[in-house]
Design a protein around this motif. Structure first.
Motif, PDB file in Angstrom:
ATOM      1  N   GLU A  10       0.832  -1.192   0.000  1.00  0.00           N
ATOM      2  CA  GLU A  10       0.000   0.000   0.000  1.00  0.00           C
ATOM      3  C   GLU A  10       0.875   1.253   0.000  1.00  0.00           C
ATOM      4  N   ASN A  11       0.472   2.256  -0.759  1.00  0.00           N
ATOM      5  CA  ASN A  11       1.156   3.550  -0.874  1.00  0.00           C
ATOM      6  C   ASN A  11       2.514   3.464  -1.567  1.00  0.00           C
ATOM      7  N   LYS A  12       2.768   2.393  -2.307  1.00  0.00           N
ATOM      8  CA  LYS A  12       4.012   2.281  -3.068  1.00  0.00           C
ATOM      9  C   LYS A  12       3.681   1.885  -4.504  1.00  0.00           C
ATOM     10  N   ASN A  13       4.429   2.459  -5.425  1.00  0.00           N
ATOM     11  CA  ASN A  13       4.278   2.127  -6.830  1.00  0.00           C
ATOM     12  C   ASN A  13       4.753   0.684  -7.036  1.00  0.00           C
ATOM     13  N   PRO A  14       3.959  -0.189  -7.665  1.00  0.00           N
ATOM     14  CA  PRO A  14       4.357  -1.594  -7.834  1.00  0.00           C
ATOM     15  C   PRO A  14       5.662  -1.777  -8.611  1.00  0.00           C
ATOM     16  N   ARG A  16       8.223   0.301  -8.678  1.00  0.00           N
ATOM     17  CA  ARG A  16       9.329   0.676  -7.789  1.00  0.00           C
ATOM     18  C   ARG A  16       9.566  -0.401  -6.736  1.00  0.00           C
ATOM     19  N   GLN A  17       8.497  -1.013  -6.251  1.00  0.00           N
ATOM     20  CA  GLN A  17       8.620  -2.100  -5.279  1.00  0.00           C
ATOM     21  C   GLN A  17       9.353  -3.279  -5.916  1.00  0.00           C
ATOM     22  N   LEU A  18       9.012  -3.594  -7.172  1.00  0.00           N
ATOM     23  CA  LEU A  18       9.676  -4.683  -7.886  1.00  0.00           C
ATOM     24  C   LEU A  18      11.163  -4.384  -8.058  1.00  0.00           C
ATOM     25  N   GLU A  19      11.500  -3.170  -8.414  1.00  0.00           N
ATOM     26  CA  GLU A  19      12.901  -2.796  -8.583  1.00  0.00           C
ATOM     27  C   GLU A  19      13.671  -2.865  -7.265  1.00  0.00           C
ATOM     28  N   HIS A  73       5.214 -10.371 -11.144  1.00  0.00           N
ATOM     29  CA  HIS A  73       4.619  -9.033 -11.097  1.00  0.00           C
ATOM     30  C   HIS A  73       3.537  -8.879 -12.167  1.00  0.00           C
ATOM     31  N   SER A  74       3.810  -9.372 -13.379  1.00  0.00           N
ATOM     32  CA  SER A  74       2.834  -9.240 -14.467  1.00  0.00           C
ATOM     33  C   SER A  74       1.601 -10.113 -14.238  1.00  0.00           C
TER      34      SER A  74
END
Length: 102
Positions: A10-14, A16-19, A73-74
């Protein structure tokens, strides 16, 4: 390293989280490669497992780990399990070739 990573926070770009997950995996491998090798070892090898959880994790190569994270992720996984175990790869005994003189 045996860890469950959250792909959707929550509150994080997916993306950016993956990176950040990929970065943590790369940093771990780099740190393990810097450790001193045992005698007769030539390099550090990594045994990797990846899946939605520990029970469904499958073995794969270290180079395929980032591709597996991308596919998870996809597919919209909420979390994934990553296991990386470093082991020293030993040298093979040198092969002696006999030269025949003609």
């Amino acid at each position: 390293m045996k860890k469950v990573f959250k792909l959707q926070v929550e509150n994080k770009n997916p993306e950016r989280q993956l990176e950040s997950i990929k970065n943590e995996v790369r940093k771990y491998m780099k740190r393990e490669r810097k450790k001193k090798l045992p005698e007769n070892a030539i390099y550090w090898d990594f045994e990797c497992r990846f899946g939605q959880d520990d029970a469904t994790a499958k073995e794969l190569s270290a180079s395929a780990l980032t591709d597996a994270l991308d596919s998870a992720h996809s597919e919209g996984w909420s979390e994934c399990y990553v296991e990386i175990i470093a082991k020293a790869s030993m040298k093979k005994a040198p092969e002696v070739e006999e030269e025949s003189e003609a």
